[in-house]
Write an enzyme that holds these catalytic residues in place. Structure first.
Site, PDB file in Angstrom:
ATOM      1  N   HIS A 135       0.852  -1.174   0.118  1.00  0.00           N
ATOM      2  CA  HIS A 135      -0.066  -0.129  -0.031  1.00  0.00           C
ATOM      3  C   HIS A 135       0.832   1.219  -0.060  1.00  0.00           C
ATOM      4  O   HIS A 135       0.392   2.222  -0.464  1.00  0.00           O
ATOM      5  CB  HIS A 135      -1.083  -0.026   1.226  1.00  0.00           C
ATOM      6  CG  HIS A 135      -1.724   1.089   1.354  1.00  0.00           C
ATOM      7  ND1 HIS A 135      -3.106   1.110   0.682  1.00  0.00           N
ATOM      8  CD2 HIS A 135      -1.944   2.416   1.825  1.00  0.00           C
ATOM      9  CE1 HIS A 135      -3.683   2.318   0.922  1.00  0.00           C
ATOM     10  NE2 HIS A 135      -2.931   3.200   1.641  1.00  0.00           N
ATOM     11  N   ASN A 175      -3.154   8.257 -12.301  1.00  0.00           N
ATOM     12  CA  ASN A 175      -3.367   9.208 -11.766  1.00  0.00           C
ATOM     13  C   ASN A 175      -2.615   9.215 -10.341  1.00  0.00           C
ATOM     14  O   ASN A 175      -2.961   8.171  -9.625  1.00  0.00           O
ATOM     15  CB  ASN A 175      -5.037   9.601 -11.214  1.00  0.00           C
ATOM     16  CG  ASN A 175      -5.573   9.895 -12.606  1.00  0.00           C
ATOM     17  OD1 ASN A 175      -4.937  10.641 -13.728  1.00  0.00           O
ATOM     18  ND2 ASN A 175      -6.938   9.339 -12.758  1.00  0.00           N
ATOM     19  N   HIS A 186      -3.930   3.584  -2.856  1.00  0.00           N
ATOM     20  CA  HIS A 186      -2.771   2.572  -3.172  1.00  0.00           C
ATOM     21  C   HIS A 186      -2.396   2.427  -4.590  1.00  0.00           C
ATOM     22  O   HIS A 186      -3.059   3.255  -5.558  1.00  0.00           O
ATOM     23  CB  HIS A 186      -3.980   1.218  -3.097  1.00  0.00           C
ATOM     24  CG  HIS A 186      -3.052  -0.166  -3.268  1.00  0.00           C
ATOM     25  ND1 HIS A 186      -2.853  -0.937  -2.063  1.00  0.00           N
ATOM     26  CD2 HIS A 186      -2.450  -0.660  -4.133  1.00  0.00           C
ATOM     27  CE1 HIS A 186      -2.138  -1.974  -2.384  1.00  0.00           C
ATOM     28  NE2 HIS A 186      -1.937  -1.777  -3.730  1.00  0.00           N
ATOM     29  N   HIS A 188      -1.853   2.481  -8.094  1.00  0.00           N
ATOM     30  CA  HIS A 188      -2.618   2.016  -9.170  1.00  0.00           C
ATOM     31  C   HIS A 188      -2.857   2.647 -10.163  1.00  0.00           C
ATOM     32  O   HIS A 188      -2.750   4.063 -10.143  1.00  0.00           O
ATOM     33  CB  HIS A 188      -3.821   1.329  -8.446  1.00  0.00           C
ATOM     34  CG  HIS A 188      -4.920   2.549  -8.452  1.00  0.00           C
ATOM     35  ND1 HIS A 188      -4.759   3.268  -7.304  1.00  0.00           N
ATOM     36  CD2 HIS A 188      -6.092   2.893  -9.123  1.00  0.00           C
ATOM     37  CE1 HIS A 188      -5.461   4.353  -7.353  1.00  0.00           C
ATOM     38  NE2 HIS A 188      -6.460   3.973  -8.366  1.00  0.00           N
TER      39      HIS A 188
END
Length: 360
Positions: A135, A175, A186, A188
């Protein structure tokens, strides 16, 4: 790269990508309602552009605390979007998609009281790409091996989604940072499979065609040739160049071009993918160290439309709206109202500043 396909409790597909064979047998036991997507496309007759209306996304997850992150692996007592207890790279269908293959098809021909505003179902696909199960990591800290796996996943998904009947363009992007509008912290990214060619790509293709008709030249090739040896180069190797564009719109903006003309990510060879990772991680590190405050950014892959590949040159835009510590570039009247950008920074100065950043 090994791909394993599974299904989540509501029927959405989840794909695990690993470098070595790994059992991916965890079952999603959550009690989830079926995904109901009522997106529709509305045509703006004045601009000649499609707008996606997806009002169901108002209820999507918004900035949960770290211990409630839906993109972390599942653990005892808390099931997430990823049933496995660990993973390398995961792709799954967005739970709150703007576009979906199973979208409701019963839309009227036009918007209410607007006969020129053609309506279509919001067909397409929106996927989430989780870069790591950790994370607290960011893309800049993934390391070459994991970053290369992400590149391979982007390429695999681009190839598969481009083959879906009705998809016209595939867009991979990340983003990064709350200032950008990120709702999940997290690490991604996302992939959109559009049923139309996006306005930016259409505009660039018109410029490329106009330049060829006027001069007989290849506009992409000429831009790459000039920028490769110009004063705005930030990083480069034998396969890629990364430069601040001469007419940069954002306070910090870098474009990455392969030196060989290819239309999309699947067309990159192994050496080119390795070389991209080298340059990309270098520039991301420069972004991260430019200020003593986080640098929000958008990483945006510009790939060829599915049905217009010959004239395109793959490239990535990396840009940030941070112009100084504590100061952001807002899209105010000129930018938002008229689409006419006014930049607060000088492209040559930005390139020099990024080159001067010490990257360990």
């Amino acid at each position: 790269m090994i791909r394993t396909s599974r299904r989540l409790a509501d029927g959405r597909e989840i794909l695990y990508f690993d470098r070595e064979a790994t059992a991916r047998n965890a079952v999603d036991r959550r009690d989830l309602p079926p995904v109901a997507t009522h997106s529709q496309l509305r045509f703006d007759a004045l601009l000649g552009e499609w707008v996606t209306v997806a009002s169901h996304r108002q209820t999507r997850t918004f900035l949960p605390p770290a211990d409630e992150c839906p993109l972390c692996p599942s653990r005892e007592g808390r099931a997430t979007e990823i049933p496995e207890s660990d993973y390398q790279v995961v792709v799954f269908e967005n739970r709150f998609p703007s576009l979906a293959t199973g979208v409701a098809r019963d839309v009227p021909a036009t918007a209410p009281g607007a006969g020129l505003a053609e309506l279509r179902p919001g067909f397409g696909r929106c996927e989430v790409v989780c870069f790591t199960s950790d994370h607290d990591r960011v893309f800049a800290d993934l390391g070459p091996e994991r970053a290369r796996l992400v590149v391979d996943v982007w390429a695999e998904r681009t190839a598969e989604l481009s083959a879906v009947d009705g998809v016209e363009q595939v867009f991979c992007f990340e983003n990064h940072g709350e200032e950008i509008g990120v709702t999940l912290s997290h690490p991604h990214g996302q992939i959109y499979a559009y049923p139309f060619v996006t306005p930016r790509v259409e505009k660039v293709l018109r410029a490329v065609h106009r330049h060829r008709e006027t001069t007989g030249g290849d506009l992409f090739a000429e831009v790459v040739a000039e920028e490769t040896t110009g004063p705005r180069v930030v990083a480069a190797n034998e396969h890629w160049t990364a430069f601040v564009p001469a007419a940069a719109r954002w306070p910090y903006e870098v474009q990455f071009f392969p030196l060989r003309k290819v239309p999309d990510l699947p067309a990159l060879g192994d050496d080119e993918r390795d070389a991209f990772v080298q340059v990309y991680l270098d520039v991301l590190a420069r972004f991260a160290r430019r200020f003593d405050t986080p640098m929000p950014y958008i990483a945006s892959w510009n790939q060829a439309p599915v049905r217009s590949r010959d004239d395109w040159w793959l490239h990535l835009q990396l840009f940030s709206l941070r112009r100084a510590p504590g100061k952001l570039k807002y899209l105010a009247g000129s930018e938002s109202g008229m689409g006419a950008f006014i930049t607060d920074t000088n492209p040559e100065d930005i390139a020099e500043q990024l080159r001067a950043v010490v990257v360990e």
